[in-house]
Design a protein around this motif. Structure first.
Motif, short mmCIF file in Angstrom:
data_model
loop_
_atom_site.label_atom_id
_atom_site.label_comp_id
_atom_site.label_asym_id
_atom_site.label_seq_id
_atom_site.Cartn_x
_atom_site.Cartn_y
_atom_site.Cartn_z
N UNK A 226 -15.08 -4.80 -0.38
CA UNK A 226 -15.16 -5.17 1.02
C UNK A 226 -14.81 -4.01 1.95
N UNK A 227 -13.90 -3.14 1.53
CA UNK A 227 -13.51 -2.01 2.39
C UNK A 227 -14.67 -1.04 2.56
N UNK A 228 -15.53 -0.93 1.55
CA UNK A 228 -16.69 -0.03 1.66
C UNK A 228 -17.68 -0.57 2.69
N UNK A 229 -17.95 -1.87 2.65
CA UNK A 229 -18.89 -2.45 3.62
C UNK A 229 -18.35 -2.30 5.05
N UNK A 230 -17.02 -2.40 5.22
CA UNK A 230 -16.42 -2.22 6.55
C UNK A 230 -16.62 -0.79 7.04
N UNK A 231 -16.40 0.17 6.15
CA UNK A 231 -16.59 1.57 6.54
C UNK A 231 -18.05 1.87 6.86
N UNK A 232 -18.98 1.26 6.10
CA UNK A 232 -20.41 1.48 6.36
C UNK A 232 -20.82 0.90 7.71
N UNK A 233 -20.33 -0.26 8.03
CA UNK A 233 -20.68 -0.88 9.31
C UNK A 233 -20.12 -0.07 10.49
N UNK A 234 -18.91 0.46 10.33
CA UNK A 234 -18.30 1.23 11.41
C UNK A 234 -18.76 2.68 11.42
N UNK A 235 -19.40 3.11 10.33
CA UNK A 235 -19.88 4.49 10.26
C UNK A 235 -18.77 5.53 10.21
N UNK A 236 -17.68 5.22 9.49
CA UNK A 236 -16.53 6.14 9.42
C UNK A 236 -16.37 6.64 7.98
N UNK A 237 -15.76 7.81 7.79
CA UNK A 237 -15.53 8.32 6.43
C UNK A 237 -14.42 7.56 5.71
N UNK A 238 -14.48 7.61 4.37
CA UNK A 238 -13.44 7.01 3.52
C UNK A 238 -12.61 8.14 2.94
N UNK A 239 -11.29 8.07 3.13
CA UNK A 239 -10.38 9.11 2.64
C UNK A 239 -9.56 8.54 1.49
N UNK A 240 -9.82 8.94 0.24
CA UNK A 240 -9.00 8.45 -0.89
C UNK A 240 -7.59 9.02 -0.81
N UNK A 241 -6.61 8.21 -1.22
CA UNK A 241 -5.21 8.63 -1.19
C UNK A 241 -4.53 8.23 -2.49
N UNK A 242 -3.82 9.17 -3.10
CA UNK A 242 -3.12 8.92 -4.36
C UNK A 242 -1.62 9.09 -4.15
N UNK A 243 -0.84 8.09 -4.59
CA UNK A 243 0.61 8.09 -4.39
C UNK A 243 1.30 8.05 -5.75
N UNK A 244 2.11 9.06 -6.02
CA UNK A 244 2.88 9.15 -7.26
C UNK A 244 4.37 9.08 -6.91
N UNK A 245 5.09 8.26 -7.66
CA UNK A 245 6.53 8.11 -7.45
C UNK A 245 6.94 6.69 -7.13
N UNK A 246 6.03 5.91 -6.55
CA UNK A 246 6.38 4.54 -6.17
C UNK A 246 6.48 3.62 -7.37
N UNK A 247 5.78 3.92 -8.45
CA UNK A 247 5.79 3.04 -9.63
C UNK A 247 7.18 2.88 -10.23
N UNK A 248 8.03 3.91 -10.07
CA UNK A 248 9.32 3.89 -10.76
C UNK A 248 10.49 3.41 -9.89
N UNK A 249 10.26 3.04 -8.63
CA UNK A 249 11.40 2.66 -7.79
C UNK A 249 11.99 1.31 -8.23
N UNK A 250 11.13 0.41 -8.70
CA UNK A 250 11.58 -0.88 -9.25
C UNK A 250 10.82 -1.12 -10.56
N UNK A 251 11.26 -0.57 -11.66
CA UNK A 251 10.53 -0.78 -12.92
C UNK A 251 10.47 -2.26 -13.28
N UNK A 252 9.28 -2.84 -13.18
CA UNK A 252 9.12 -4.28 -13.40
C UNK A 252 8.92 -4.54 -14.89
N UNK A 253 9.97 -5.13 -15.51
CA UNK A 253 9.93 -5.38 -16.96
C UNK A 253 9.63 -6.85 -17.27
N UNK A 254 9.58 -7.68 -16.23
CA UNK A 254 9.30 -9.09 -16.46
C UNK A 254 8.90 -9.77 -15.16
#
Length: 340
Positions: A226-254
């Motif tokens: 759905x985000x792609x169709x929104x960007x196509x309708x608005x005619x704006x670029x899509x900027x990918x973003x990668x975040x490293x470090x957040x996975x370990x703040x609350x290690x979910x074991x259950x």
């Protein structure tokens, strides 16, 4: 009898014997005069270094005075209602002066976030930032917002699309609106993009933020694009973003699914510290973060009706997802430690 010559007692006998010459008299007069007083030396001019040493004292006081005056003016506007919010409830002044000031120490001192590629976000006009989602609690979205606000050369603001749950929670609802967040729906996103705003979305949703620790940094499904169709309708670029470090703040074991259903939550996390340590277990671990914004993917080559092409949407969605996943692996290889 000849008149006697009276010689004063203070007279010099030599002068009685011989009258001094004119030159000798002038020399004697000069010697007899007191030495002229030495004119006072002019004060040494203040050199540039000395002046520079005195300068910091004045601005220090003036700086505090300016901050105090600014704070009082801010409080006056809050009390009198002389401030503006947009149609979504976004309060730019409150965000800049209060909310960002509260999040900035967490960003800079606690998680020590390193920002890369923020210049890939356009300096003007709309753009859609698409990022991975993780961490049990959505702190990654807030840190991404600070990254754009503080590190973008043009000082742009990021407007995040949030899940329905955010807007039904007391207090959180109001703060989210004030910070510029809005409901994750295509209509609101398109209106913001057409208005030239930077919009952030995390297509994984609760599947990404609530995944087990063993599946960290493995992207979940990005929905139906759905985000792609929104960007196509608005005619704006899509900027990918990668975040490293957040996975370990609350290690979910259950996941306490029964408790989650009772509370109306999508999941109830069990971590090594929560709920065993009570409120103390909710303090995130101080991991080292990296947020990298990738090369923008242009949508301007496609007409607005291309948003109805399912094959094009699938290809663009897959391209964005693969770019984020590849960057995550690359950042993980470069990372020295989870905490340093």
């Amino acid at each position: 009898m000849a008149d006697a010559k009276v010689i004063p007692f203070d007279d010099d006998r030599s002068r009685a014997r011989r009258r001094p010459s004119r030159a000798e008299g002038e020399a004697a007069a000069v010697r007899a005069l007191p030495a002229p007083a030495r004119p006072p030396e002019p004060p040494e001019p203040v050199t540039a270094p000395a002046a520079a040493e005195e300068v910091p004292k004045a601005p220090a006081g003036n700086g505090w005075e300016r901050r105090l005056a600014s704070g009082l003016a801010f409080l006056r506007r809050r009390v009198t209602g002389e401030y503006e919010v947009d149609e979504f409830g976004y309060d730019e002044e409150l965000t800049d002066q209060v909310l960002m000031s509260l999040l900035r120490p967490v960003f800079e001192k606690y998680f020590r976030v390193e920002v890369k590629g923020v210049e890939n976000i356009p300096a003007e006009g709309g753009a859609l930032v698409v990022a991975n989602h993780s961490g049990t609690l959505p702190l990654d979205g807030l840190m991404m917002q600070v990254a754009v606000h503080d590190h973008h050369p043009a000082g742009r603001h990021l407007r995040l699309l949030a899940a329905d749950l955010v807007f039904v929670l007391p207090v959180v609802n109001e703060l989210a609106r004030k910070a510029g967040h809005t409901l994750a729906c295509a209509e609101d996103a398109e209106r913001l993009l057409r208005a030239g705003e930077i919009v952030g979305v995390m297509p994984e949703g609760f599947k990404g933020i609530g995944k087990p620790f063993g599946e960290r940094y493995k992207l979940q499904r990005f929905g139906r694009g759905g985000f792609v169709s929104t960007a196509l309708r608005a005619g704006v670029p899509i900027v990918p973003c990668s975040i490293v470090g957040a996975e370990e703040i609350y290690p979910m074991i259950g996941n306490a699914k029964t408790l989650a259903r009772l509370l109306g939550f999508p999941y109830f996390p069990l971590t090594p510290t929560f709920p065993w340590l009570g409120p103390l277990g909710m303090v995130p671990l101080p991991t080292k973060w990296t947020i990298q914004f990738g090369e923008p993917i242009s949508t301007g080559d496609h007409p607005p009706e291309a948003a109805e092409d399912p094959m094009l949407m699938f290809n663009l969605t897959d391209q964005v997802r693969e770019q984020i996943q590849h960057t995550l692996y690359k950042l993980l290889v470069q990372r020295r430690s989870v905490f340093f």
